[in-house]
Enzyme design. Structure first.
Site, PDB file in Angstrom:
ATOM      1  N   LEU A  17       0.848  -1.181   0.000  1.00  0.00           N
ATOM      2  CA  LEU A  17       0.000   0.000   0.000  1.00  0.00           C
ATOM      3  C   LEU A  17       0.886   1.235   0.000  1.00  0.00           C
ATOM      4  CD1 LEU A  17      -2.695  -0.932   2.711  1.00  0.00           C
ATOM      5  CD2 LEU A  17      -2.960  -1.024   0.227  1.00  0.00           C
ATOM      6  N   ASP A  18       0.410   2.317  -0.606  1.00  0.00           N
ATOM      7  CA  ASP A  18       1.118   3.586  -0.522  1.00  0.00           C
ATOM      8  C   ASP A  18       1.274   3.985   0.942  1.00  0.00           C
ATOM      9  OD1 ASP A  18       1.167   3.694  -3.275  1.00  0.00           O
ATOM     10  OD2 ASP A  18      -0.471   5.146  -3.448  1.00  0.00           O
ATOM     11  N   ARG A  19       2.292   4.777   1.214  1.00  0.00           N
ATOM     12  CA  ARG A  19       2.574   5.193   2.595  1.00  0.00           C
ATOM     13  C   ARG A  19       1.337   5.756   3.300  1.00  0.00           C
ATOM     14  NH1 ARG A  19       6.303  10.279   3.128  1.00  0.00           N
ATOM     15  NH2 ARG A  19       4.326  11.178   2.397  1.00  0.00           N
ATOM     16  N   THR A  54      -1.848   5.409   2.542  1.00  0.00           N
ATOM     17  CA  THR A  54      -3.059   4.598   2.428  1.00  0.00           C
ATOM     18  C   THR A  54      -3.104   3.624   3.600  1.00  0.00           C
ATOM     19  OG1 THR A  54      -3.050   4.749   0.017  1.00  0.00           O
ATOM     20  CG2 THR A  54      -4.334   2.963   0.987  1.00  0.00           C
TER      21      THR A  54
END
Length: 300
Positions: free
Chosen positions: A133-135, A137
């Site tokens: 996951l993106d940082r 998110t």
């Protein structure tokens, strides 16, 4: 770790071809051969050229992986949703990267999982990240507990048998927002940035499906299912159709509300257990910071 099988075919088949059908790659076979593993057929040690007969019993011992010395442990506790000897599902908080980067070798979910494995004294301590996951998110992340599990889960990803569902809060002219739609726009790098993406005909195919779940005059909560897995796909696609995610400054989202990250949450993971073959579904409710945004905008 041991894995047991029974050969049910009538025609003879070499062990290496049978194990390939079970998902054991040439690389893993080499690891079994040269790093302390073994293959037994009817309780006798055999090599991969042995020809199996009906009802032969195969037992494969995969050597322990030990520790990943280059990955630093971070003792911050993790929120475990599910764990068995093959899988680990955790709830990632917003603001935490999934994996280390060159200038940020610690403080990621991988570092935290490494510390957890050490504290549990697991024999396999290599951290296998299956879904990132993106940082900024939040939500569900899947780790494999060993290399064989990782290979089988990666195969599910490739075959689109492993699905992630998200929730996002978007803004824009909501009178033009459909209750259900599919955003089918190719994605490529933005030439002006090493991070940012954009839509364009020369990009890679990308498809995002969404359902409207809640709406007020200024914001909407949508459920999102990714048909593909491009970098920043949800953020790029909603910005492209005029509904950027709240607080997503990179893609033009409104930043006036008290949310310190893009309003995106991985709500659900669906996949097949690589060994029991059970259908698994994990869900994680919307985090409090995103819930609060919908409450604030509802009362304005």
């Amino acid at each position: 770790m041991e894995f047991c099988y029974v050969y049910h075919k009538y025609e003879p088949q070499q062990v290496k071809f049978f194990l390939k059908e079970q998902g054991i790659s040439k690389r893993l076979l080499a690891k079994i051969k040269f790093q302390g593993g073994q293959i037994f057929v009817n309780n006798r040690v055999e090599n991969v050229l042995y020809e199996l007969k009906p009802e032969d019993k195969i037992r494969v011992i995969i050597p322990d992986e030990g520790s990943q010395e280059t990955l630093l442990p971070d003792e911050t506790p993790i929120d475990i949703i599910f764990e068995d000897e093959h899988l680990l599902v955790v709830n990632k908080p917003a603001g935490v990267p999934s994996i280390p980067a060159q200038y940020h070798p610690n403080g990621t979910m991988a570092n935290r999982v490494k510390s957890y494995y050490q504290k549990q004294s697991y024999k396999d301590q290599i951290v296998h990240v299956v879904t990132r996951l993106d940082r900024d998110t939040s939500g569900l992340m899947l780790f494999a507990r060993h290399c064989f599990s990782h290979a089988l889960l990666d195969k599910q990803l490739f075959n689109k048998q492993l699905n992630k569902k998200y929730q996002a809060i978007i803004s824009g002219n909501l009178t033009k927002l459909n209750s259900h739609d599919v955003i089918d726009l190719p994605i490529l790098r933005d030439p002006s940035s090493i991070i940012k993406r954009q839509t364009g005909a020369s990009g890679k195919a990308a498809k995002t499906e969404y359902w409207l779940r809640q709406k007020n005059t200024t914001h909407a909560l949508v459920d999102v299912w990714l048909h593909t897995g491009r970098t920043h796909q949800i953020r790029v696609h909603f910005a492209a159709i005029g509904f950027p995610l709240v607080s997503d400054e990179l893609y033009g989202g409104a930043t006036s509300l008290p949310l310190k990250r893009q309003a995106l949450h991985c709500r659900e993971l669906n996949f097949i257990h690589p060994f029991t073959r059970a259908k698994l579904c994990f869900k994680q409710s919307l985090p409090s910071d995103m819930e609060r945004i919908m409450e604030i905008t509802e009362t304005r």
